[in-house]
Design an enzyme around this catalytic site. Structure first.
Site, short mmCIF file in Angstrom:
data_model
loop_
_atom_site.label_atom_id
_atom_site.label_comp_id
_atom_site.label_asym_id
_atom_site.label_seq_id
_atom_site.Cartn_x
_atom_site.Cartn_y
_atom_site.Cartn_z
N LYS A 182 0.82 -1.22 0.00
CA LYS A 182 0.00 0.00 0.00
C LYS A 182 0.85 1.26 0.00
CE LYS A 182 -0.85 0.49 5.01
NZ LYS A 182 -0.32 1.84 5.19
N ASP A 183 2.13 1.18 0.41
CA ASP A 183 3.02 2.34 0.42
C ASP A 183 3.70 2.56 -0.93
OD1 ASP A 183 2.49 2.80 3.11
OD2 ASP A 183 4.19 1.59 3.79
N ARG A 234 -8.06 8.89 4.31
CA ARG A 234 -9.08 7.88 4.01
C ARG A 234 -9.84 7.50 5.28
NH1 ARG A 234 -8.89 2.68 5.26
NH2 ARG A 234 -6.69 2.85 5.81
N ARG A 235 -9.10 7.24 6.35
CA ARG A 235 -9.75 6.87 7.61
C ARG A 235 -10.58 8.02 8.16
NH1 ARG A 235 -4.36 3.76 9.75
NH2 ARG A 235 -4.95 1.64 9.13
N ARG A 283 1.14 10.25 13.98
CA ARG A 283 2.18 9.59 13.20
C ARG A 283 3.08 8.77 14.10
NH1 ARG A 283 5.40 12.38 8.90
NH2 ARG A 283 5.99 10.19 8.74
N ARG A 300 2.44 4.67 18.21
CA ARG A 300 1.04 5.12 18.19
C ARG A 300 0.26 4.52 19.36
NH1 ARG A 300 -0.69 4.85 11.75
NH2 ARG A 300 1.41 5.10 10.94
N CYS A 304 -0.89 7.89 -1.24
CA CYS A 304 -1.32 7.46 0.09
C CYS A 304 -2.22 8.47 0.78
CB CYS A 304 -0.10 7.19 0.97
SG CYS A 304 0.91 5.82 0.39
#
Length: 526
Positions: A79-80, A131-132, A149, A155, A244
């Site tokens: 995904k990155d 997106r989230r 981040r 996190r 992204c």
């Protein structure tokens, strides 16, 4: 073959991924060592991801070392990885994908089971993903979203320090690192409900194009089905020319010989996301078809009728009105209780209670049931799940699919030898009950009845949505389908009514407001 050098970022998750591939390589007789490479995304931690220049801020430096010959392969979170490859590099293998599910980790004193996502009103959620953010605000407009981040353990520590009420992470990362998150309430959000990033949960092994011997060897680690599924997702991303930071989710899976794809896209993180579900027999041209559905010039319905009252702040109304689609919601039936006092004795040995509608939830709890602590709950659809939450209970089984036969088969696997109570409408079809194993004891409890309204006015909306067979009967007792009108039916039993009438209809993937909005956006207006 010589000893290989694997290039990777230095985070715990990246190192897990690199070591995982190192072990997989050992399994096919290839020896490797690991080289840690710092990327732009690792060095700049004070900016949001969408403020960083260009694309590939977690991958560019690895690709440069590949091209320079200082490493032989790079292991990436797919995904990155930008959808456009630098000349001279290729993805040699995509191993089988980990789950693409999202985890919402919530501080236990910030949990409110009566609310969707189990978050208290006005909770602060940490995420750096646009997106989230878009999807969270779509589900819960009252939430506060703050930038977060750092690597996965960092996190989680920020949540532990109570910098946030909750944070959102990919389940795959937590699972791969073997992290214990039991100190938090974990809300698991399936990809069909909360659409993940394209290729979330998948790894990519990148090499130089001219390393043909290595390419051939790596095919032993390649999973063709995963590659085909994530290929659709990444092609959608590429066609939208997004990185992204784009508020885009796309998830593809092959089920029963067909490819099912969920897409969520917003203009910005603060805009309501548009949702789409498509099903196709082949992936050929599928990404292009998905992207075409999001074309602003495409003709969408101007007005949608639904045979249900729709609240002012409901997901469905917000989803349609954000696209300038008018909603006409009116119920065509009335419901009445037929039980006013519940014999509490019948609840004494109940293992499961199954609800097939929001009405059955509401009428059952109006009877003030006294339930054993062991009682578990099953529901059809997220609408019934949300109704159950309002009474302080979480569903242990959610039949999210719009196919009631499929839901029945899945539920049947859980209740062998169990006592199952079915509070229901007096005239319900009892599809779930008929599918249970012979050793399951069914306790039947009709608790309400439905009565159809008379002299129902015609709707001239572009799309008509019917929420039950009785609503179909009520509407078409006095009305006909107008030329050009299209029909959406919630569930198989409602669809069968239209089969009997010879009327074509769309069946949403899920019998809830998200599924309905997806179905509306998939409609072609001619």
């Amino acid at each position: 073959m010589k000893k290989l050098t694997i290039g990777t970022r230095g985070s715990e998750l990246a190192l897990w991924q690199a070591n995982h591939i190192k072990n997989e390589l050992a399994g096919i007789g290839l020896e490797a060592e690991i080289k840690i490479i710092k990327t732009q995304g690792d060095k700049i931690l004070n900016l949001r991801l969408d403020k960083l220049e260009g694309k590939g801020f977690f991958t560019k430096e690895l690709e440069e070392e590949l091209l320079g010959g200082t490493i032989d392969l790079a292991v990436h979170c797919l995904k990155d990885l930008p959808t456009a490859h630098p000349a001279g590099l290729t993805i040699a293998a995509i191993p089988a994908r980990e789950e693409a599910t999202e985890y919402l980790l919530i501080l236990k004193d910030c949990v409110d089971f009566s609310q969707k996502l189990s978050l208290k009103k006005g909770a602060m959620v940490g995420t750096s993903s646009n997106r989230r953010k878009a999807q969270l605000l779509g589900l819960r407009a009252d939430l506060e979203i703050e930038d977060l981040r750092g690597n996965v353990p960092t996190r989680i520590q920020k949540l532990r320090d109570e910098d946030f009420d909750a944070i959102m992470l990919a389940k795959a990362g937590i699972k791969r690192l073997g992290l214990d998150v039991s100190e938090f309430h974990v809300e698991e959000l399936e990809p069909t409900e909360f659409v993940p990033a394209p290729a979330q949960g998948a790894l990519a092994i990148q090499i130089r194009e001219n390393d043909t011997e290595l390419f051939a060897a790596l095919q032993q680690l390649h999973d063709p089905l995963t590659a085909e599924e994530v290929g659709v997702e990444r092609k959608v991303l590429g066609l939208f020319e997004g990185g992204c930071h784009m508020p885009l989710g796309c998830y593809c899976k092959k089920e029963d010989g067909e490819f099912e794809v969920w897409t969520s896209k917003a203009e910005t993180a603060d805009d309501f996301p548009e949702r789409l579900f498509l099903r196709a027999e082949t992936t050929e041209g599928l990404a292009e078809k998905i992207v075409a559905k999001f074309d602003k010039e495409r003709k969408k319905p101007a007005k949608v009728f639904i045979s249900r009252e729709i609240g002012e702040h409901s997901y469905f109304r917000r989803a349609l009105e954000s696209n300038n689609i008018e909603v006409e919601g009116r119920s065509l039936i009335r419901t009445f209780p037929i039980v006013t006092v519940l014999d509490q004795f019948i609840l004494k040995n109940i293992d499961w209670i199954f609800f097939s509608s929001r009405n059955s939830v509401a009428y059952f709890f109006q009877l003030n049931p006294s339930l054993p602590k062991k009682t578990q709950f099953g529901v059809v659809g997220r609408g019934s799940e949300d109704a159950l939450r309002k009474f302080g209970h979480l569903a242990n089984f959610v039949g999210a699919s719009g196919d009631i036969i499929e839901v029945a088969e899945d539920f049947a696997q859980l209740v062998s030898g169990k006592n199952v109570l079915f509070p229901r409408a007096q005239d319900s079809l009892q599809t779930i009950q008929k599918s249970l194993p012979a050793d399951a004891k069914i306790i039947d409890l009709p608790i309400y009845e439905t009565v159809t309204e008379e002299n129902i006015d015609q709707s001239y909306a572009d799309v008509l949505i019917f929420t039950s067979p009785s609503n179909v009967d009520a509407y078409f007792a006095d009305n006909l389908l107008e030329p050009g009108q299209q029909v959406i039916a919630i569930g198989n039993s409602t669809g069968k009514k239209f089969d009997e009438m010879g009327v074509k209809y769309t069946l949403p993937y899920s019998p809830d407001e998200i599924g309905l909005s997806e179905a509306v956006f998939g409609i072609e207006i001619r």
